[in-house]
Design a protein around this motif. Structure first.
Motif, PDB file in Angstrom:
ATOM      1  N   GLY A   1      11.896  -3.071   2.131  1.00  0.00           N
ATOM      2  CA  GLY A   1      10.609  -3.628   1.726  1.00  0.00           C
ATOM      3  C   GLY A   1       9.814  -2.707   0.830  1.00  0.00           C
ATOM      4  N   ILE A   2       9.668  -1.437   1.233  1.00  0.00           N
ATOM      5  CA  ILE A   2       8.902  -0.495   0.419  1.00  0.00           C
ATOM      6  C   ILE A   2       9.610  -0.258  -0.906  1.00  0.00           C
ATOM      7  CG2 ILE A   2       7.974   1.839   0.267  1.00  0.00           C
ATOM      8  CD1 ILE A   2       7.762   1.815   3.339  1.00  0.00           C
ATOM      9  N   GLY A   3      10.935  -0.083  -0.872  1.00  0.00           N
ATOM     10  CA  GLY A   3      11.682   0.130  -2.098  1.00  0.00           C
ATOM     11  C   GLY A   3      11.553  -1.038  -3.058  1.00  0.00           C
TER      12      GLY A   3
ATOM     13  N   ALA B   1       9.314   8.699   5.033  1.00  0.00           N
ATOM     14  CA  ALA B   1      10.085   8.415   6.242  1.00  0.00           C
ATOM     15  C   ALA B   1      10.627   9.646   6.958  1.00  0.00           C
ATOM     16  CB  ALA B   1      11.264   7.497   5.888  1.00  0.00           C
ATOM     17  N   ASP B   2      10.654  10.801   6.295  1.00  0.00           N
ATOM     18  CA  ASP B   2      11.244  11.999   6.885  1.00  0.00           C
ATOM     19  C   ASP B   2      10.159  13.035   7.139  1.00  0.00           C
ATOM     20  OD1 ASP B   2      12.657  14.293   7.529  1.00  0.00           O
ATOM     21  OD2 ASP B   2      14.263  13.903   6.089  1.00  0.00           O
TER      22      ASP B   2
ATOM     23  N   ASP C   1      11.927   9.375  -1.167  1.00  0.00           N
ATOM     24  CA  ASP C   1      12.806   9.106  -0.029  1.00  0.00           C
ATOM     25  C   ASP C   1      12.127   8.056   0.843  1.00  0.00           C
ATOM     26  OD1 ASP C   1      14.533   9.237   2.222  1.00  0.00           O
ATOM     27  OD2 ASP C   1      13.183  10.719   3.128  1.00  0.00           O
ATOM     28  N   LEU C   2      12.720   6.885   0.905  1.00  0.00           N
ATOM     29  CA  LEU C   2      12.146   5.798   1.692  1.00  0.00           C
ATOM     30  C   LEU C   2      12.948   5.503   2.952  1.00  0.00           C
ATOM     31  CD1 LEU C   2      11.357   3.327  -1.246  1.00  0.00           C
ATOM     32  CD2 LEU C   2       9.945   5.183  -0.342  1.00  0.00           C
TER      33      LEU C   2
ATOM     34  N   GLU D   1       0.826  -1.204   0.000  1.00  0.00           N
ATOM     35  CA  GLU D   1       0.000   0.000   0.000  1.00  0.00           C
ATOM     36  C   GLU D   1       0.859   1.253   0.000  1.00  0.00           C
ATOM     37  OE1 GLU D   1      -2.093   3.446   1.175  1.00  0.00           O
ATOM     38  OE2 GLU D   1      -0.583   2.499   2.461  1.00  0.00           O
ATOM     39  N   THR D   2       1.935   1.263   0.795  1.00  0.00           N
ATOM     40  CA  THR D   2       2.792   2.444   0.857  1.00  0.00           C
ATOM     41  C   THR D   2       3.464   2.703  -0.485  1.00  0.00           C
ATOM     42  OG1 THR D   2       3.219   2.012   3.205  1.00  0.00           O
ATOM     43  CG2 THR D   2       4.684   3.557   2.085  1.00  0.00           C
ATOM     44  N   ALA D   3       3.924   1.634  -1.130  1.00  0.00           N
ATOM     45  CA  ALA D   3       4.578   1.786  -2.432  1.00  0.00           C
ATOM     46  C   ALA D   3       3.622   2.367  -3.461  1.00  0.00           C
ATOM     47  CB  ALA D   3       5.123   0.444  -2.904  1.00  0.00           C
TER      48      ALA D   3
END
Length: 301
Positions: A149-151, A232-233, A208-209, A124-126
């Motif tokens: 994982g997301i990348g 993430a930031d 940016d992950l 979902e995040t990707a």
């Protein structure tokens, strides 16, 4: 039942395996006997108190937001699953022997519980961050922190959309990135020059992950802060970039689609390590070090 909880903010040492009362499935929920639960950076960030300014935590707090397992209780209003069905999805305090899921999909027989338990958040995040960054087919996307994982999910989804991905990771992970369909490069000093050599027509956007303080550099590479997105930031908006956050969009459809892609061999999740429930603290410590390739998973069964 056994569950992992923490009674105060702190390091991994505040996590405890405790005996608690089993949760019950409420309206539009199911309860599962957990077989596996994914480990995410949000788990240790929440435990460390990094979310305390915008997210209330009631102590003692459980751990985990995704899991795979077998349905053993169906709440009012649920009609698409029955007791005994294997499912995976988003839930509440999922690092436990039993957990309530709020969003789910059936787990195909060809998909292992370990992989299924690690799929929801990254998928979902990707897809959400790709939608937020808005790169069109034929465009080029720079992904910072591409081997996690997301990348891993971003690369595969973007490639399916006809987007070229340049991914940053340490040199020993470059073959992994190539295998997913990305053009790898290293992070650190000189990254902008290396990226320019790989993308002679420029970078359309950047994700940016990793949250490693790289937002200004990504903006410099892209040339437009509005085309830089971080998951993430939290400081990204201070530079004019955007921060992508939940809640999940269309989670049931995403879960069903990624399960199908996995079974068709069109999507792969590399599970780097599997930890037993009793070693959840160690799993979070490994996650916090920031060098995971793919995903970490807690095995509960």
């Amino acid at each position: 039942m056994k569950a992992v909880q923490f009674k105060e903010y702190g390091g991994p040492e505040v996590l405890r395996v405790v005996e608690i009362v089993e949760p019950r499935a409420g309206p539009s929920q199911v309860r599962i006997k957990v077989r596996s639960a994914g480990v995410n950076p949000s788990d240790w960030k929440r435990r460390a108190g990094l979310y305390r300014d915008f997210e209330e935590v009631s102590f003692p707090s459980g751990v985990g937001v995704e899991a795979a397992g077998v349905v053993d209780e169906v709440g009012p209003g649920v009609s698409d699953v029955s007791v005994g069905d294997a499912v995976f999805g988003y839930g509440i305090n999922t690092v436990a022997q039993y957990a309530v899921l709020t969003h789910w999909a059936h787990k195909p027989d060809g998909l292992s519980f370990e992989v299924a338990g690690g799929l929801p958040v990254i998928s979902e995040t990707a897809l959400r961050s790709l939608d937020d960054v808005g790169v069109k087919p034929g465009g080029t996307l720079l992904v910072s922190g591409a081997a996690g994982g997301i990348g891993s999910a971003v690369i595969q989804f973007a490639s399916r959309q006809g987007i070229t991905v340049i991914g940053t990771a340490s040199a020993q992970k470059h073959d992994y990135l190539r295998g997913l369909g990305a053009v790898p490069t290293t992070y650190g000093p000189g990254m902008a020059g290396r990226v320019r050599e790989l993308a002679t027509e420029g970078i359309d956007a950047a994700l940016d992950l990793a949250g490693s303080g790289i937002i200004p550099e990504l903006i410099g590479i892209v040339g437009d802060s509005s085309r830089v997105v971080s998951v993430a930031d939290f400081t990204a908006p201070q530079y004019g970039a955007r921060f992508s956050a939940g809640p999940p969009k269309n989670p049931e459809k995403i879960l069903a689609d990624v399960a199908r892609l996995c079974c068709e061999g069109l999507f792969h999740l590399h599970v780097e390590r599997i930890f037993p429930l009793e070693r959840t603290a160690e799993a979070q410590e490994v996650s916090a070090e920031g060098h995971v390739t793919g995903k970490l998973v807690i095995s509960v069964a």
